[in-house]
Design a protein around this motif. Structure first.
Motif, PDB file in Angstrom:
ATOM      1  N   VAL A   1      -0.613  39.957  24.744  1.00 12.13           N
ATOM      2  CA  VAL A   1      -1.372  39.478  25.908  1.00 12.13           C
ATOM      3  C   VAL A   1      -1.012  38.036  26.225  1.00 12.13           C
ATOM      4  CG1 VAL A   1      -3.690  38.952  26.762  1.00 12.13           C
ATOM      5  CG2 VAL A   1      -3.262  41.083  25.521  1.00 12.13           C
ATOM      6  N   ALA A   2      -0.769  37.211  25.168  1.00 11.45           N
ATOM      7  CA  ALA A   2      -0.445  35.803  25.375  1.00 11.45           C
ATOM      8  C   ALA A   2       0.850  35.635  26.154  1.00 11.45           C
ATOM      9  CB  ALA A   2      -0.351  35.086  24.036  1.00 11.45           C
ATOM     10  N   THR A   3       1.777  36.546  25.951  1.00  9.40           N
ATOM     11  CA  THR A   3       3.047  36.437  26.677  1.00  9.40           C
ATOM     12  C   THR A   3       2.877  36.680  28.180  1.00  9.40           C
ATOM     13  OG1 THR A   3       3.532  38.760  26.235  1.00  9.40           O
ATOM     14  CG2 THR A   3       4.358  37.143  24.645  1.00  9.40           C
ATOM     15  N   MET A   4       1.754  37.291  28.570  1.00 12.78           N
ATOM     16  CA  MET A   4       1.525  37.586  29.992  1.00 12.78           C
ATOM     17  C   MET A   4       0.870  36.430  30.732  1.00 12.78           C
ATOM     18  SD  MET A   4       0.116  41.492  29.622  1.00 12.78           S
ATOM     19  CE  MET A   4       1.058  42.745  28.751  1.00 12.78           C
ATOM     20  N   LEU A   5       0.453  35.381  29.983  1.00 10.32           N
ATOM     21  CA  LEU A   5      -0.182  34.244  30.637  1.00 10.32           C
ATOM     22  C   LEU A   5       0.848  33.478  31.458  1.00 10.32           C
ATOM     23  CD1 LEU A   5      -2.464  32.918  27.740  1.00 10.32           C
ATOM     24  CD2 LEU A   5      -3.170  34.195  29.767  1.00 10.32           C
ATOM     25  N   SER A   6       0.448  33.088  32.655  1.00  9.99           N
ATOM     26  CA  SER A   6       1.370  32.354  33.524  1.00  9.99           C
ATOM     27  C   SER A   6       1.434  30.881  33.164  1.00  9.99           C
ATOM     28  CB  SER A   6       0.929  32.523  34.983  1.00  9.99           C
ATOM     29  OG  SER A   6      -0.409  32.069  35.148  1.00  9.99           O
ATOM     30  N   ASP A   7       0.348  30.344  32.586  1.00  8.13           N
ATOM     31  CA  ASP A   7       0.315  28.936  32.204  1.00  8.13           C
ATOM     32  C   ASP A   7       1.065  28.766  30.877  1.00  8.13           C
ATOM     33  OD1 ASP A   7      -0.268  26.336  31.392  1.00  8.13           O
ATOM     34  OD2 ASP A   7      -2.297  26.402  32.218  1.00  8.13           O
ATOM     35  N   GLU A   8       2.190  28.070  30.911  1.00 12.30           N
ATOM     36  CA  GLU A   8       3.011  27.922  29.705  1.00 12.30           C
ATOM     37  C   GLU A   8       2.265  27.156  28.601  1.00 12.30           C
ATOM     38  OE1 GLU A   8       6.770  26.221  30.509  1.00 12.30           O
ATOM     39  OE2 GLU A   8       7.421  27.824  31.859  1.00 12.30           O
ATOM     40  N   LYS A   9       1.478  26.171  28.995  1.00 14.66           N
ATOM     41  CA  LYS A   9       0.735  25.399  28.002  1.00 14.66           C
ATOM     42  C   LYS A   9      -0.263  26.277  27.267  1.00 14.66           C
ATOM     43  CE  LYS A   9      -2.001  21.196  27.481  1.00 14.66           C
ATOM     44  NZ  LYS A   9      -2.614  20.029  28.175  1.00 14.66           N
ATOM     45  N   GLN A  10      -1.009  27.070  27.994  1.00  7.16           N
ATOM     46  CA  GLN A  10      -1.972  27.980  27.385  1.00  7.16           C
ATOM     47  C   GLN A  10      -1.280  29.051  26.563  1.00  7.16           C
ATOM     48  OE1 GLN A  10      -5.234  27.751  27.281  1.00  7.16           O
ATOM     49  NE2 GLN A  10      -5.285  25.887  28.557  1.00  7.16           N
ATOM     50  N   ARG A  11      -0.148  29.557  27.114  1.00  4.68           N
ATOM     51  CA  ARG A  11       0.605  30.579  26.375  1.00  4.68           C
ATOM     52  C   ARG A  11       1.103  30.026  25.029  1.00  4.68           C
ATOM     53  NH1 ARG A  11       3.913  31.927  30.084  1.00  4.68           N
ATOM     54  NH2 ARG A  11       5.736  30.704  29.439  1.00  4.68           N
ATOM     55  N   GLY A  12       1.636  28.845  25.028  1.00  5.71           N
ATOM     56  CA  GLY A  12       2.112  28.228  23.787  1.00  5.71           C
ATOM     57  C   GLY A  12       1.000  27.997  22.794  1.00  5.71           C
ATOM     58  N   ARG A  13      -0.183  27.589  23.322  1.00  5.57           N
ATOM     59  CA  ARG A  13      -1.317  27.351  22.432  1.00  5.57           C
ATOM     60  C   ARG A  13      -1.775  28.649  21.766  1.00  5.57           C
ATOM     61  NH1 ARG A  13      -5.981  24.123  25.219  1.00  5.57           N
ATOM     62  NH2 ARG A  13      -4.296  22.554  25.144  1.00  5.57           N
ATOM     63  N   PHE A  14      -1.885  29.719  22.559  1.00  8.25           N
ATOM     64  CA  PHE A  14      -2.305  31.003  21.987  1.00  8.25           C
ATOM     65  C   PHE A  14      -1.266  31.546  21.001  1.00  8.25           C
ATOM     66  CE2 PHE A  14      -5.349  31.270  25.564  1.00  8.25           C
ATOM     67  CZ  PHE A  14      -6.470  31.659  24.851  1.00  8.25           C
ATOM     68  N   GLU A  15       0.000  31.416  21.337  1.00  9.55           N
ATOM     69  CA  GLU A  15       1.038  31.893  20.419  1.00  9.55           C
ATOM     70  C   GLU A  15       0.990  31.126  19.098  1.00  9.55           C
ATOM     71  OE1 GLU A  15       4.688  31.567  22.536  1.00  9.55           O
ATOM     72  OE2 GLU A  15       4.408  33.465  23.632  1.00  9.55           O
ATOM     73  N   GLY A  16       0.721  29.821  19.182  1.00  7.77           N
ATOM     74  CA  GLY A  16       0.589  29.020  17.959  1.00  7.77           C
ATOM     75  C   GLY A  16      -0.584  29.486  17.107  1.00  7.77           C
ATOM     76  N   ILE A  17      -1.697  29.804  17.772  1.00  5.41           N
ATOM     77  CA  ILE A  17      -2.881  30.280  17.031  1.00  5.41           C
ATOM     78  C   ILE A  17      -2.584  31.591  16.322  1.00  5.41           C
ATOM     79  CG2 ILE A  17      -5.219  31.185  17.316  1.00  5.41           C
ATOM     80  CD1 ILE A  17      -5.572  29.139  19.595  1.00  5.41           C
ATOM     81  N   PHE A  18      -1.927  32.522  17.022  1.00  5.12           N
ATOM     82  CA  PHE A  18      -1.636  33.817  16.407  1.00  5.12           C
ATOM     83  C   PHE A  18      -0.603  33.683  15.273  1.00  5.12           C
ATOM     84  CE2 PHE A  18      -3.098  35.489  20.675  1.00  5.12           C
ATOM     85  CZ  PHE A  18      -4.290  35.976  20.179  1.00  5.12           C
ATOM     86  N   GLU A  19       0.351  32.775  15.437  1.00  3.35           N
ATOM     87  CA  GLU A  19       1.325  32.542  14.362  1.00  3.35           C
ATOM     88  C   GLU A  19       0.636  31.984  13.118  1.00  3.35           C
ATOM     89  OE1 GLU A  19       4.354  30.027  15.887  1.00  3.35           O
ATOM     90  OE2 GLU A  19       5.261  31.587  17.154  1.00  3.35           O
ATOM     91  N   ARG A  20      -0.303  31.082  13.336  1.00  3.93           N
ATOM     92  CA  ARG A  20      -1.054  30.538  12.208  1.00  3.93           C
ATOM     93  C   ARG A  20      -1.861  31.634  11.515  1.00  3.93           C
ATOM     94  NH1 ARG A  20      -4.685  25.981  14.457  1.00  3.93           N
ATOM     95  NH2 ARG A  20      -5.342  25.897  12.269  1.00  3.93           N
ATOM     96  N   LEU A  21      -2.465  32.525  12.284  1.00  2.00           N
ATOM     97  CA  LEU A  21      -3.231  33.626  11.686  1.00  2.00           C
ATOM     98  C   LEU A  21      -2.327  34.552  10.883  1.00  2.00           C
ATOM     99  CD1 LEU A  21      -5.675  34.533  14.616  1.00  2.00           C
ATOM    100  CD2 LEU A  21      -6.265  33.477  12.422  1.00  2.00           C
ATOM    101  N   GLU A  22      -1.146  34.874  11.391  1.00  2.00           N
ATOM    102  CA  GLU A  22      -0.201  35.724  10.651  1.00  2.00           C
ATOM    103  C   GLU A  22       0.265  35.037   9.369  1.00  2.00           C
ATOM    104  OE1 GLU A  22       2.948  36.753  13.325  1.00  2.00           O
ATOM    105  OE2 GLU A  22       1.973  38.634  13.905  1.00  2.00           O
ATOM    106  N   SER A  23       0.520  33.725   9.478  1.00  2.41           N
ATOM    107  CA  SER A  23       0.928  32.982   8.292  1.00  2.41           C
ATOM    108  C   SER A  23      -0.172  32.970   7.241  1.00  2.41           C
ATOM    109  CB  SER A  23       1.306  31.553   8.684  1.00  2.41           C
ATOM    110  OG  SER A  23       1.647  30.799   7.546  1.00  2.41           O
TER     111      SER A  23
END
Length: 433
Positions: free
Chosen positions: A253-275
């Motif tokens: 879902v994060a990849t579908m966000l048009s705002d790059e700043k928000q998309r990067g923030r969400f991707e960072g959060i999910f990466e941290r959760l996976e880690s």
């Protein structure tokens, strides 16, 4: 070996002391009884000496002397060869000597009757030879050997029977104790297997003695522990599985966000959760001890290269000074993870975003420039502790490193060397200066 069999060694020692004490006591009884027997027999020597002396001083005739000897079951040994053999090879049990004046005091006769006779020494010796008792009577003028037909040598049959019976009881008791202690060795091996992670081992022992009760209690406790471990493992696996699904959906879902700043923030959060989930899984694997790690020899340089790849840092950021011939016996996956965490930690807290790795007398050193640690190393090894809050850290890095190193008989140490913070992997067998 003795430490591992302390109970058995104690039982053997107690048995040896008991047997030695009983044997010594019976030996003393034997010596005392034998001495009393000899003394009782030798008390007859005074009578023999008196008869012999009266014969010597011509107070009785030869026929009367022989009749007195026969009266007391005494026969004179007349055979010259037998006489020599008995005197030469016989065992002297006791010997005594009396003068003629001493002997006269035992008779109630006037001493004036013997004034014309020279006082002389009469020596009587009791000899044992081939199971017979002999009295060897000597004086300056004459000697004779008498065989006593009524006396037998000392035979401690009753004492030997009592000793044998007591020894049989002691040995039987010792054998029963050893038999009862046998389950302890089996139980120790089973406990060692359980400690190594073999959850299929069984402790139950048939019987109702103390060892069987302990073993059965251990078996009951093991069943409870197994149930707890299985419940925890199932819980963690379910949690991880359930968490990974929404994380995967969230990243899509994060990849579908048009705002790059928000998309990067969400991707960072999910990466941290996976880690975080990955680190939790690794911690559970190490802490539970259920996994049997496969250790083999690997080149240390290959492990460091694998750790750099896993950390996803530039090779130029890591200065390596490692001999390519150095090998270590480790579980490759775990040790690479530990090295990766040390590399990641060193670069993260380095102002230059660079670090160095080298070996020194068997130790592996990970160093970076930066401020000295504010707390002892033990503070940073605890889970969820870190020097400063960052979005890329959960405070589990050094905790995981320490756990993995302990699995490989290494110790994590820290030293400040000039401008460098040095995290050192020290083999446990090396004594540091």
């Amino acid at each position: 070996m003795i430490k591992n069999n302390a109970v058995l060694a104690t039982v053997v020692f107690a048995m040896a002391v008991t047997v030695s004490s009983v044997s010594y006591t019976f030996y003393q009884l034997y010596e005392n009884n034998r001495a009393k027997h000899i003394d009782n027999i030798f008390s007859k020597h005074s009578l023999i000496s008196q008869i012999y002396h009266t014969y010597l001083v011509k107070q009785i005739s030869q026929p009367i002397f022989e009749a007195n000897l026969a009266l007391y079951n005494l026969d004179e040994v007349l055979d010259h060869h037998a006489y020599e053999a008995i005197v030469r090879y016989g065992k002297v049990l006791k010997s005594d000597g009396n003068t003629a004046d001493d002997l006269m005091q035992d008779f109630s006769l006037p001493s004036s009757s013997f004034d014309t006779h020279v006082s002389q020494q009469v020596i009587t010796s009791m000899i044992e030879y081939q199971g017979n008792i002999y009295f060897w009577v000597e004086s300056a003028r004459h000697s004779m050997l008498l065989e006593d037909r009524s006396i037998e040598p000392y035979h401690p049959v009753n004492l030997i029977s009592a000793y044998g019976t007591l020894m049989m009881i002691l040995l039987t008791s010792f054998a029963l104790i050893i038999y009862r202690l046998r389950p302890l060795r089996h139980l120790r091996k089973q406990i060692a297997r359980f400690g190594e992670g073999d959850m299929g081992v069984r402790f139950r022992i048939s019987g109702s003695d103390e060892i069987a009760l302990i073993a059965n209690e251990l078996d009951s406790t093991q069943n409870k522990i197994r149930a707890l471990i299985e419940a925890r493992t199932l819980f963690l696996r379910n949690i991880m599985h359930e968490l990974k699904t929404p994380i995967a959906k969230g990243r899509i879902v994060a990849t579908m966000l048009s705002d790059e700043k928000q998309r990067g923030r969400f991707e960072g959060i999910f990466e941290r959760l996976e880690s975080l989930i990955g680190e939790f899984a690794l911690i559970e694997e190490i802490a539970s001890g259920n996994q049997h790690h496969q250790k083999s020899e690997y080149r240390l340089i290959d492990i460091i290269d694998g750790a750099i790849d896993l950390a996803m840092v530039e090779y130029d950021a890591v200065e390596r000074n490692i001999d390519a011939s150095i090998k270590v016996e480790v579980d490759y996956r775990l040790f690479v993870t530990a090295a990766k965490n040390l590399i990641d930690n060193a670069i993260k807290y380095s102002p230059e975003k660079k670090m160095r790795i080298w070996t020194e007398e068997g130790e592996i050193i990970f160093a970076n420039t930066g401020e000295v640690l504010k707390h002892p190393l033990g503070y940073y090894i605890e889970p969820f502790t870190k020097e400063a809050p960052t979005k890329d850290s959960f405070g589990l890095g050094l905790y995981i490193v320490d756990a993995i190193l302990k699995e490989h008989d290494y110790i994590l140490a820290y030293e400040r060397r000039g401008e460098y913070n040095c995290f050192i992997c020290v083999p446990a067998k090396i004594k540091r200066r």
